[in-house]
Motif scaffolding. Structure first.
Motif, PDB file in Angstrom:
ATOM      1  N   ASP A 427       9.985   1.074 -10.992  1.00 27.62           N
ATOM      2  CA  ASP A 427       9.754   0.554 -12.044  1.00 27.62           C
ATOM      3  C   ASP A 427      10.436  -1.607 -10.834  1.00 27.62           C
ATOM      4  O   ASP A 427      11.622  -1.524 -11.074  1.00 27.62           O
ATOM      5  CB  ASP A 427      10.195   0.638 -13.111  1.00 27.62           C
ATOM      6  N   LEU A 428       9.686  -2.268 -10.828  1.00 30.17           N
ATOM      7  CA  LEU A 428      10.310  -3.501 -10.203  1.00 30.17           C
ATOM      8  C   LEU A 428      10.697  -4.335 -11.300  1.00 30.17           C
ATOM      9  O   LEU A 428      11.229  -5.220 -11.149  1.00 30.17           O
ATOM     10  CB  LEU A 428       9.350  -3.840  -9.819  1.00 30.17           C
ATOM     11  N   GLN A 429      10.773  -4.011 -12.911  1.00 35.43           N
ATOM     12  CA  GLN A 429      11.208  -4.444 -13.493  1.00 35.43           C
ATOM     13  C   GLN A 429      12.912  -4.107 -13.274  1.00 35.43           C
ATOM     14  O   GLN A 429      14.328  -5.586 -13.719  1.00 35.43           O
ATOM     15  CB  GLN A 429      10.489  -4.829 -14.752  1.00 35.43           C
ATOM     16  N   THR A 430      12.868  -2.618 -13.888  1.00 33.05           N
ATOM     17  CA  THR A 430      14.914  -2.931 -14.409  1.00 33.05           C
ATOM     18  C   THR A 430      15.039  -1.976 -13.018  1.00 33.05           C
ATOM     19  O   THR A 430      16.427  -1.583 -13.189  1.00 33.05           O
ATOM     20  CB  THR A 430      14.060  -1.471 -14.803  1.00 33.05           C
ATOM     21  N   ASN A 431      14.192  -1.497 -12.056  1.00 31.65           N
ATOM     22  CA  ASN A 431      14.620  -1.376 -10.932  1.00 31.65           C
ATOM     23  C   ASN A 431      14.474   0.260 -10.762  1.00 31.65           C
ATOM     24  O   ASN A 431      15.880   1.261 -10.033  1.00 31.65           O
ATOM     25  CB  ASN A 431      15.822  -1.634  -9.955  1.00 31.65           C
ATOM     26  N   ASP A 450      18.600   4.851  -9.534  1.00 36.18           N
ATOM     27  CA  ASP A 450      18.907   3.264  -9.149  1.00 36.18           C
ATOM     28  C   ASP A 450      17.773   3.334  -7.850  1.00 36.18           C
ATOM     29  O   ASP A 450      18.632   3.942  -6.896  1.00 36.18           O
ATOM     30  CB  ASP A 450      20.651   2.731  -9.190  1.00 36.18           C
ATOM     31  N   ARG A 451      17.249   2.103  -7.844  1.00 38.35           N
ATOM     32  CA  ARG A 451      16.877   1.402  -6.661  1.00 38.35           C
ATOM     33  C   ARG A 451      17.722   1.637  -5.425  1.00 38.35           C
ATOM     34  O   ARG A 451      17.655   1.773  -3.972  1.00 38.35           O
ATOM     35  CB  ARG A 451      16.027   0.694  -6.495  1.00 38.35           C
ATOM     36  N   SER A 452      18.806   0.334  -5.618  1.00 38.54           N
ATOM     37  CA  SER A 452      19.675   0.353  -4.695  1.00 38.54           C
ATOM     38  C   SER A 452      20.607   1.457  -3.523  1.00 38.54           C
ATOM     39  O   SER A 452      21.052   1.097  -2.736  1.00 38.54           O
ATOM     40  CB  SER A 452      20.705  -0.829  -5.958  1.00 38.54           C
ATOM     41  N   ASP A 453      21.130   2.915  -5.010  1.00 35.45           N
ATOM     42  CA  ASP A 453      21.277   3.873  -4.295  1.00 35.45           C
ATOM     43  C   ASP A 453      20.643   4.302  -2.633  1.00 35.45           C
ATOM     44  O   ASP A 453      21.051   4.681  -2.212  1.00 35.45           O
ATOM     45  CB  ASP A 453      21.805   4.736  -5.380  1.00 35.45           C
ATOM     46  N   TYR A 454      19.019   4.330  -2.755  1.00 32.09           N
ATOM     47  CA  TYR A 454      18.018   4.664  -2.333  1.00 32.09           C
ATOM     48  C   TYR A 454      18.064   3.558  -0.952  1.00 32.09           C
ATOM     49  O   TYR A 454      18.179   4.565   0.210  1.00 32.09           O
ATOM     50  CB  TYR A 454      16.787   5.273  -2.796  1.00 32.09           C
ATOM     51  N   MET A 502       1.619  -2.055  -7.680  1.00 34.82           N
ATOM     52  CA  MET A 502       0.482  -1.883  -9.050  1.00 34.82           C
ATOM     53  C   MET A 502       0.438  -3.428  -9.421  1.00 34.82           C
ATOM     54  O   MET A 502       1.875  -3.761  -9.783  1.00 34.82           O
ATOM     55  CB  MET A 502       1.015  -0.660  -9.413  1.00 34.82           C
ATOM     56  N   LEU A 503      -0.502  -3.612 -10.060  1.00 33.76           N
ATOM     57  CA  LEU A 503      -0.303  -5.306 -10.796  1.00 33.76           C
ATOM     58  C   LEU A 503      -1.074  -5.011 -12.323  1.00 33.76           C
ATOM     59  O   LEU A 503      -1.535  -4.707 -12.520  1.00 33.76           O
ATOM     60  CB  LEU A 503      -1.854  -5.935 -10.133  1.00 33.76           C
ATOM     61  N   ASN A 504      -0.009  -5.899 -12.584  1.00 36.19           N
ATOM     62  CA  ASN A 504      -0.142  -6.477 -14.081  1.00 36.19           C
ATOM     63  C   ASN A 504      -1.198  -7.026 -14.245  1.00 36.19           C
ATOM     64  O   ASN A 504      -2.337  -7.471 -13.587  1.00 36.19           O
ATOM     65  CB  ASN A 504       0.980  -6.829 -15.319  1.00 36.19           C
ATOM     66  N   ASN A 510       4.294  -4.723 -10.782  1.00 37.21           N
ATOM     67  CA  ASN A 510       5.033  -4.335 -12.094  1.00 37.21           C
ATOM     68  C   ASN A 510       5.875  -3.021 -11.349  1.00 37.21           C
ATOM     69  O   ASN A 510       6.427  -3.349 -11.678  1.00 37.21           O
ATOM     70  CB  ASN A 510       4.665  -4.567 -13.285  1.00 37.21           C
ATOM     71  N   ARG A 511       4.773  -2.480 -10.126  1.00 35.36           N
ATOM     72  CA  ARG A 511       5.909  -1.202 -10.461  1.00 35.36           C
ATOM     73  C   ARG A 511       4.910  -0.940  -8.804  1.00 35.36           C
ATOM     74  O   ARG A 511       3.943  -1.573  -8.497  1.00 35.36           O
ATOM     75  CB  ARG A 511       5.248  -0.360 -11.727  1.00 35.36           C
ATOM     76  N   ILE A 512       5.483   0.718  -7.879  1.00 36.92           N
ATOM     77  CA  ILE A 512       5.082   1.104  -7.201  1.00 36.92           C
ATOM     78  C   ILE A 512       4.666   2.708  -7.381  1.00 36.92           C
ATOM     79  O   ILE A 512       5.773   3.315  -7.972  1.00 36.92           O
ATOM     80  CB  ILE A 512       6.017   0.344  -5.933  1.00 36.92           C
ATOM     81  N   ILE A 513       3.532   3.070  -6.586  1.00 40.92           N
ATOM     82  CA  ILE A 513       3.540   4.487  -6.264  1.00 40.92           C
ATOM     83  C   ILE A 513       3.683   5.309  -4.900  1.00 40.92           C
ATOM     84  O   ILE A 513       3.189   3.824  -4.822  1.00 40.92           O
ATOM     85  CB  ILE A 513       2.522   5.098  -7.578  1.00 40.92           C
ATOM     86  N   GLY A 514       4.148   6.135  -5.057  1.00 39.43           N
ATOM     87  CA  GLY A 514       3.615   6.138  -3.279  1.00 39.43           C
ATOM     88  C   GLY A 514       4.386   7.969  -2.539  1.00 39.43           C
ATOM     89  O   GLY A 514       5.029   8.034  -3.888  1.00 39.43           O
TER      90      GLY A 514
END
Length: 921
Positions: A427-431, A450-454, A502-504, A510-514
Motif C-alpha cells: 500500500d503506497l499510502q501507508t507503506n 513495514d516496507r522500510s524493514d524489507y 496499480m492506479l487509482n 496507489n499500490r504494488i502487487i507482485g
C-alpha cells in the motif's frame, strides 16, 4: 337490415399499434367490424376534438352509440350503408355529408364533411377494420342547396381553401369557377362560359360525362376521392377529393346544374403513404436486428412474432407464427424457461436471465449455448398483461473465454506454487506490506508489515538498481529488478522482484502487487521458467482474443449511435499531412457513402469524399491533429452528391482524431424558408401600408365631394323638391357619411394591425378618464351612470388601449336600453394565468394577468353570437337602428392580441353585456 361477415376476428391491434394510429395527423378513427356494431379501437386527438369527447370516452364504444339519430336519421342511414359497403365490397368508399352528429346540431350544422372510409384486410382477405377519415370542406354551407346561384355567390371567392366550380346544361358549360379550380384544371378565366368537353382533354371529358350519368341515376352527388393532380413535370404533386353535387331541377332537364368541389387531401394521402412506409421500416428493423426477439400472447404462449435472429436460433422457418410455444419447441422445450415465461405473464413482472445455458440443435447435434435474455410483460391500455416480449443475446463466446481465463488463473496459481514464488502487495499510502508465507521464507525477514524493514535488507550496492527500477515503474507501471538480500539468518540470496503499479481513478499509483523468486540457483529453475513463459504466452493469446471480441462489441455499440462518428489516422507524405485514413466509423456515418463501416475500414477519406479537400472539413480536422485539443465548427458540405449542413467536432486522441457531427440540414432549410417567408411578410406589410395611404386619400376625397356637392345641390333646390326627392337626398347623405365612417374605421383597424408596439407604462385610471372625457356628450345625452373602480398600471401602447376602451364604452352607450338609465361599470383585479379558466400556452399559464371588466345593462345579444361579434363587419342589428361599421370590436380584439392578451364576452338579451380583458403584467 345490414348483414356483416359471419366471423369477426378478435382485435389484433396491440396497445403500441393503437398509439401509433393515434399519432398520425388528421381527423381519423379506427373501427373494428363486428356482427353487431362498429367498435372504436383508436382515434386521433383531432377526431376527439371534432366530436367533443375524450379518447377514453370513445375507445371501446359503438361508433353510432352517441349520435343524435332522431335529428340526423338520413345521415345515420347513409353512413351505415357506406360502412356496410366497405366491409362487404372491400373497397374504399367516400361520402359527403353536412354536419357531424356527435356534437350538438347547432355546433356542426354549418360544416360540410368529406368522409373517406378505407378497409383493412386480415390474412384471409376479410375486412376486420375500417379507417374512417374526415375532411372539412365548406364552412357556412348554404341552406338553399337547390339554388346554384345562391351556392356560388356564397362560395365564390379566390381566398376559399376549396376549389369550386359550377357547370350547367348537358353541354357541361363552365358557368363559374374560382381561382383554385382554374389552377387545378390548368385553365384561364377565359375558359368560363365554354363547354368543358371542348377545352378539356378527351379522357377527362369522357370521365366527366360518366359522372353526369351517375348523377342522373343517383339524383344526389358523386364522390371521387384521392384524384392525383400532376405538376408541370407530369408527376403527381398533390391529391384532391372531388364532389359533384346535383343542384338543378330534374336531372333530365337541359338546365341541369352541377356544383363541383375539390378538397386538397395531399397531406392525408401522403401521411397514409408515409405511415405504410414507417410500418414497413419498423417491421424490417425488427426482422433484421441481430438480437433475437419474439412475442408470445395468451395463457398458452402463442407465438405472435419471431424475427429472423430468433428463427435462426430455433432453426425454424416462417411457419412458427401462430404456433403454441410448448407444442412447437418439441425436443428443445425447456421447462424452466417455460416456467419463467408463465411467471412473467401471470405476475406482470419482468425476468432477466444472465449467462443461462440453453440447449439448441446445430448440424443435427444438441449443443449448449449461453444467453443473457429478458422476458418483459406486454400490457393493454387497461393495464392487463396480454403477452410476453422475449429478447436475448448469445454470449457463448464470452462465457467460453471467461472459463478459459479462470482456468488460466488457476494454472498461474499452480505455477506460482510450483516455482516457489512469494507474492506481496504494498500500500503506497501507508507503506504496509501484505506478503505470503513463501515471501517471508525467501526474504528471510522478521514478521514485519513495514516496507522500510524489507528495503533495509537490500545489499547497499544494489540499492541504486532497485531505486532506478522503482522510478521507471512510476512511469511504465511495470516493476522488474534483481537484487541481493542480506537475510536475518546471515546468508545472502539473489531475489528477482516483479510487480505492477496499480492506479487509482485519478491515474496515480496507489499500490504494488507482485511476486518474488529465489534465483540463487537459477539453473535449477530454468525448466520451470520456460514453462511459465509458455503459459504467459497462452494467457496473452486469450487476452488478445478478448480484445478482438471487445472491438467487435464496440463496433456494435457505435452502430447504435445516431450521431455519425469516425476515428481517423493521419496519412503522411514526405513529412506532410495529405489525408486521413478510416480506423473506425459507424453506420450513421458510412450511410453518407452508401456503404457499411467494414467496407471503408483503412480507406482514405479522400477516396470516398474527394470534395472534403475543397470544403472546411479537411482543413479543420488537419488543424486539430496539428494543434491537439478540440475544434467545433459549422459546415456546409456541398460536394460528392451531398448538400448538407452540419456541426462538426474533432478531438485529437493519441495520434488519431475522433470526428463526429450533427446533421441539421432540415433545420437549416427550414430557417432559409422562414427567412423567405419573413421577406414576403414584410413585402405584404408594405403593400398594406400603401393601401392604407391610398384609402385615406383616394377613397375619402370622392366621398367628401359627394357629401359637399350633394349638400349644395339640395340647398340650391330647396323648396322645389318633393318629399320623395328630399328623402333620396337624405339617404345619399347618410350613405356617404356611412362610407366615410367605414373608411375611417378600416384605417383605424389597419393602423392597429400594423403599428409597432411602443411599450410604456399606462395608468389605466387616467386612460379611462380620457375616454370618458371624449364621450362626455353621449354620456350626458344618455344620462348614463359610469362607475370606475380601482385601476392599476400596465405596460402597453397608450393610444391603442385608449382606442380599445373608447370602442367598448361607446358600444355600451350606443346599445343601451331605452327603458332604463344606462349603467356602465369598469373594474379591475389581478389573477394568475392558470386560474383564468381556459387553455393557455405554458408560458402564459405562469404569468400574472390584469383582468378588466366592462359591464353594462344594455340590450345585450344571444350568447351564441359571442364568437362572431369580433369579426370585421359583423353587425347584429341594422344600421338604421344603430349606426356603425361593424369594425369597432374587431379593433378591440386586435389591440388585446397586440398586447398578448385575451378577451371574452358574456351577454343576455335585455339584461346586458360584460366584456372581460386579460392583459399580462
Amino acid at each position: 337490415m345490414y348483414k356483416f361477415p359471419d366471423q369477426s376476428p378478435a382485435s389484433s391491434f396491440t396497445p403500441g399499434e393503437a398509439r401509433l394510429f393515434e399519432a398520425i395527423p388528421g381527423i381519423n378513427v379506427l373501427l373494428q367490424v363486428t356482427p353487431a356494431a362498429f367498435i372504436i379501437v383508436a382515434c386521433t386527438e383531432a377526431y376527439a376534438r371534432t366530436v367533443g369527447r375524450s379518447r377514453n370516452e370513445l375507445t371501446g364504444t359503438d361508433f353510432f352509440a352517441g349520435f343524435q339519430m332522431e335529428e340526423r336519421a338520413a345521415s345515420h342511414h347513409q353512413l351505415r350503408t357506406i360502412f356496410h359497403a366497405v366491409s362487404t365490397e372491400k373497397t374504399v368508399q367516400a361520402i359527403s355529408l353536412p354536419g357531424y352528429w356527435n356534437k350538438p346540431a347547432t355546433a356542426a350544422s354549418g360544416t360540410n364533411w368529406e368522409m373517406t372510409n378505407t378497409p383493412l384486410l386480415d390474412d384471409q382477405g376479410s375486412v376486420d377494420y375500417i379507417i374512417h377519415s374526415l375532411q372539412k370542406i365548406v364552412a357556412d354551407y348554404p341552406a338553399d342547396t337547390n339554388s346554384s346561384v345562391t351556392l356560388f355567390k356564397q362560395e365564390r371567392t379566390d381566398a376559399s381553401p376549396v376549389a369550386m366550380a359550377v357547370i350547367t346544361g348537358k353541354s357541361l358549360q363552365l358557368t363559374s369557377a374560382n381561382a383554385r379550380m382554374l389552377r387545378l384544371w390548368k385553365l384561364s378565366r377565359a375558359s368560363i362560359g365554354q363547354s368543358l368537353t371542348n377545352i378539356c382533354p378527351a379522357e377527362e371529358s369522357l370521365a366527366l360525362l360518366q359522372i353526369v350519368k351517375q348523377l342522373e341515376s343517383s339524383g344526389t352527388q358523386v364522390d371521387v376521392p384521392e384524384v392525383p393532380a400532376s405538376s408541370d413535370s407530369g408527376e403527381a404533386a398533390s391529391y384532391f377529393d372531388f364532389t359533384y353535387k346535383l343542384l338543378g331541377p330534374d336531372p333530365s332537364d337541359e338546365t341541369i346544374t352541377i356544383a363541383i368541389y375539390a378538397v386538397d387531401v395531399t397531406r392525408a394521402v401522403l401521411a397514409k403513404i408515409q405511415a405504410e412506409e414507417n410500418e414497413r421500416r419498423i417491421s424490417n428493423v425488427i426482422q433484421t436486428t441481430p438480437f433475437p426477439m419474439g412475442v408470445y400472447v395468451g395463457d398458452n404462449m402463442k407465438i405472435q412474432l419471431a424475427n429472423n435472429s430468433m428463427r435462426r436460433i430455433w432453426n425454424r422457418g416462417d411457419d412458427v407464427i401462430g404456433k403454441i410455444y410448448k407444442e412447437f419447441m418439441g425436443d428443445l422445450f425447456n421447462p424452466e424457461i417455460y416456467r419463467q415465461l408463465k411467471g412473467v405473464y401471470s405476475t406482470g413482472m419482468s425476468y432477466h436471465g444472465k449467462s443461462q445455458p440453453v440447449t439448441l440443435i446445430r448440424d443435427g447435434v444438441s449443443k449448449v449455448f449461453y444467453f443473457n435474455y429478458s422476458f418483459i410483460p406486454q400490457f393493454t391500455e387497461q393495464g392487463e398483461v396480454y403477452g410476453v416480449l422475449s429478447t436475448g443475446d448469445d454470449i457463448t463466446d464470452l462465457v467460453t473465454t471467461k472459463n478459459a481465463v479462470e482456468m488460466s488463473e488457476q494454472k498461474a496459481q499452480l505455477a506460482i506454487g510450483s516455482a516457489e514464488l512469494g507474492t506481496y502487495e504494498v500500500d503506497l499510502q501507508t507503506n504496509l506490506v501484505t506478503r505470503s508465507e513463501r515471501f517471508k521464507k525467501i526474504w528471510g525477514a522478521d514478521d514485519s508489515a513495514d516496507r522500510s524493514d524489507y528495503e533495509s535488507m537490500i545489499h547497499p550496492e544494489d540499492l541504486p538498481i532497485r531505486n532506478a527500477a522503482i522510478a521507471e515503474a512510476y512511469v511504465t507501471t511495470d516493476l522488474n529488478y534483481e537484487v541481493r538480500v542480506n537475510r536475518k539468518s546471515g546468508d545472502t540470496k539473489w531475489v528477482k522482484v516483479r510487480g505492477k503499479f496499480m492506479l487509482n481513478n485519478e491515474g496515480i499509483p496507489n499500490r504494488i502487487i507482485g511476486v518474488i523468486q529465489d534465483v540463487t540457483e537459477q539453473k535449477l529453475f530454468a525448466q520451470e521458467l520456460a514453462k511459465q513463459v509458455k503459459e504467459q504466452t497462452e494467457e496473452l493469446a486469450a487476452a488478445h482474443n478478448l480484445l478482438l471480441q471487445s472491438n467487435r462489441y464496440l463496433q456494435k455499440l457505435l452502430n447504435l449511435l445516431q450521431t455519425p462518428l469516425q476515428v481517423l489516422a493521419p496519412v503522411m507524405q514526405h513529412g506532410h499531412l495529405v489525408d486521413f485514413r478510416f480506423r473506425l466509423t459507424n453506420s450513421a456515418y458510412s450511410a453518407y457513402a452508401q456503404t457499411d463501416p467494414e467496407s471503408i475500414l483503412d480507406k482514405k477519406v479522400g477516396e470516398l469524399f474527394p470534395g472534403y479537400f475543397q470544403t472546411n472539413t479537411f482543413k479543420m480536422i488537419a488543424q486539430t491533429w496539428h494543434t491537439g485539443g478540440t475544434n467545433t465548427w459549422d459546415n456546409h458540405y456541398k460536394a460528392d452528391g451531398l448538400d448538407i449542413y452540419n456541426q462538426m467536432s474533432a478531438t485529437k486522441m493519441g495520434d488519431e482524431v475522433i470526428v463526429y457531427f450533427t446533421d441539421f440540414t432540415r433545420l437549416k432549410n427550414l430557417q432559409l424558408e422562414l427567412l423567405r417567408k419573413i421577406d414576403e411578410l414584410e413585402c405584404s406589410n408594405r403593400n398594406l401600408k400603401e393601401f392604407a395611404y391610398a384609402a385615406s386619400h383616394d377613397l375619402k376625397e370622392p366621398i367628401r365631394k359627394i357629401h359637399i356637392f350633394g349638400g349644395r345641390l339640395k340647398k340650391s333646390l330647396e323648396g322645389r323638391l318633393s318629399e320623395h326627392e328630399l328623402d333620396s337626398f337624405t339617404r345619399m347623405e347618410n350613405a356617404s357619411a356611412r362610407m366615410g365612417s367605414l373608411v375611417d374605421d378600416l384605417l383605424a383597424y389597419s393602423h392597429v394591425s400594423l403599428e409597432a408596439m411602443l411599450t410604456q407604462e399606462v395608468d389605466l385610471a387616467q386612460l379611462i378618464q380620457l375616454v370618458l372625457s371624449d364621450l362626455d356628450l353621449e354620456i350626458e345625452q344618455k344620462k348614463a351612470q359610469v362607475h370606475v373602480g380601482s385601476l392599476g398600471k400596465i405596460k402597453g401602447h397608450h393610444r391603442q388601449l385608449q382606442q380599445a376602451f373608447q370602442n367598448l364604452v361607446g358600444n355600451a352607450l350606443k346599445y343601451s336600453n331605452d327603458q332604463v338609465l344606462p349603467k356602465i361599470s369598469i373594474t379591475a383585479w389581478e389573477t394568475f394565468g392558470k386560474d383564468i379558466g381556459f387553455n393557455l400556452s405554458p408560458d402564459n399559464a405562469g404569468k400574472t394577468f390584469c383582468v378588466i371588466a366592462v359591464e353594462d345593462n344594455g340590450i345585450g345579444f344571444e350568447q351564441g353570437d359571442a364568437d362572431i361579434i369580433f369579426d370585421v363587419f359583423t353587425r347584429l342589428h341594422g344600421h338604421l337602428q344603430y349606426k356603425g361599421s361593424g369594425i369597432g370590436l374587431s379593433i378591440v380584439r386586435k389591440v388585446i392580441e397586440n398586447h398578448n392578451g385575451y378577451i371574452t364576452v358574456k351577454s343576455q338579451v335585455g339584461v346586458g353585456t360584460t366584456f372581460t380583458l386579460y392583459l399580462p403584467l
